[in-house]
Design an enzyme around this catalytic site. Structure first.
Site, mmCIF file in Angstrom:
data_model
loop_
_atom_site.group_PDB
_atom_site.id
_atom_site.type_symbol
_atom_site.label_atom_id
_atom_site.label_comp_id
_atom_site.label_asym_id
_atom_site.label_seq_id
_atom_site.Cartn_x
_atom_site.Cartn_y
_atom_site.Cartn_z
ATOM 1 N N ALA A 51 -6.659 1.707 -11.726
ATOM 2 C CA ALA A 51 -7.333 0.870 -12.716
ATOM 3 C C ALA A 51 -8.784 1.287 -12.878
ATOM 4 O O ALA A 51 -9.464 1.631 -11.912
ATOM 5 C CB ALA A 51 -7.259 -0.604 -12.296
ATOM 6 N N GLY B 162 -3.662 2.535 -7.699
ATOM 7 C CA GLY B 162 -2.709 2.065 -8.691
ATOM 8 C C GLY B 162 -2.012 3.189 -9.415
ATOM 9 O O GLY B 162 -0.881 3.028 -9.880
ATOM 10 N N GLU C 214 0.873 4.030 -7.368
ATOM 11 C CA GLU C 214 1.935 3.044 -7.546
ATOM 12 C C GLU C 214 2.690 3.254 -8.855
ATOM 13 O O GLU C 214 3.917 3.129 -8.898
ATOM 14 C CB GLU C 214 1.388 1.622 -7.505
ATOM 15 C CG GLU C 214 2.480 0.608 -7.758
ATOM 16 C CD GLU C 214 2.162 -0.770 -7.255
ATOM 17 O OE1 GLU C 214 3.107 -1.542 -7.076
ATOM 18 O OE2 GLU C 214 0.991 -1.074 -7.057
ATOM 19 N N GLU D 243 -7.928 2.092 -1.150
ATOM 20 C CA GLU D 243 -8.416 0.719 -1.225
ATOM 21 C C GLU D 243 -9.153 0.263 0.033
ATOM 22 O O GLU D 243 -10.242 -0.318 -0.033
ATOM 23 C CB GLU D 243 -7.242 -0.240 -1.522
ATOM 24 C CG GLU D 243 -6.739 -0.205 -2.952
ATOM 25 C CD GLU D 243 -5.796 0.949 -3.229
ATOM 26 O OE1 GLU D 243 -5.329 1.062 -4.370
ATOM 27 O OE2 GLU D 243 -5.520 1.748 -2.309
#
Length: 256
Positions: free
Chosen positions: A64, A107, A110, A130
């Site tokens: 993101a 992300g 993912e 993260e």
């Protein structure tokens, strides 16, 4: 030029992230557009398969785009809903191939794991940064990593925030194929060709059946009747498949 390029050719939807200078990180606007695209891919009977790729050699996706601050709270689920992070989980009906190069982080990692097939360039590096940068939250990527990779490999990625090269992860089954970067798109197209050579309705029914009972005991999955499979039994493609087999020719699928 659009941040997401979308086209359809030979029953294959091509979805391409196009923010190479930002490592193809995804903005809220891109999330909204991706949500529209996944809806079209699922609903359009002329689309039998989708390829998700990204512009540039440096990165597939860094996750993101967090430069928007408070604006992030307004986004739909990351990846247009594929990940389920931040909103409803989109379950794509059609097979999805991810063509990954360079950095595939957070992300973005993912999103790649949401695909059914992953083709990676030999430049690909995967990571979950993260914890290292202190932004861990309701992070679905850790849950997918621990399910799709061996326990200790996944935990090393999660706890250290360090990146691993595709050559290190390929033996653990993360990707289906590793190719030179120059061959990445042709490799993804070859996989799409293998998928679209099969009955599209059978492929979609098989995907739904396999994934919808993934968390259930085998006994439950074996005794479940799946609507898509039941419906496929009465389709024209079943008749075409049997006719083509008896006539020793390639079937001509119509997805009806």
């Amino acid at each position: 030029m659009s941040d997401i390029e979308f086209s359809i050719s030979d029953h294959i939807a091509h979805v391409r992230l196009n923010r190479p200078k930002a490592l193809n990180s995804i903005t809220p606007e891109m999330d909204n557009r991706l949500a529209e695209i996944w809806s079209q891919v699922s609903d359009d009977p002329d689309i039998w398969c989708a390829i998700l790729s990204a512009e540039g050699e440096k990165a597939f996706c860094a996750g993101a785009d967090i430069s928007g601050g408070a604006e992030m709270k307004q986004r739909v689920a990351l990846g247009g809903g594929l990940t389920g992070i931040g909103g409803p989980l989109v379950k794509l009906k059609k097979p999805l191939i991810a063509a990954v190069q360079g950095y595939c982080l957070g992300g973005g990692f993912e999103i790649a794991m949401c695909a059914d097939i992953i083709v990676a360039a030999d430049t690909a590096q995967f990571g979950l940064p993260e914890t290292r940068v202190g932004i861990i939250g309701e992070c679905g990527v850790v849950h997918r990593a621990i399910r799709q990779l061996p326990h200790h490999i996944a935990m090393a990625l999660i706890l250290t925030g360090e990146r691993m090269k595709v050559a290190e992860l390929a033996p653990y089954g993360l990707v289906n194929e590793v190719v030179p970067f120059a061959d990445l798109q042709s490799a993804a197209l070859a996989w799409a060709g293998k998928i679209t050579a099969s009955s599209p309705l059978a492929v979609q029914a098989a995907k739904e059946a396999a994934l919808s009972r993934l968390s259930d005991p085998l006994e439950v999955a074996l005794t479940t009747k799946f609507e898509a499979i039941e419906a496929y039994a009465a389709s024209n493609d079943v008749k075409e498949g049997m006719t083509a087999f008896s006539e020793k020719r390639k079937p001509v699928w119509t997805a009806t």
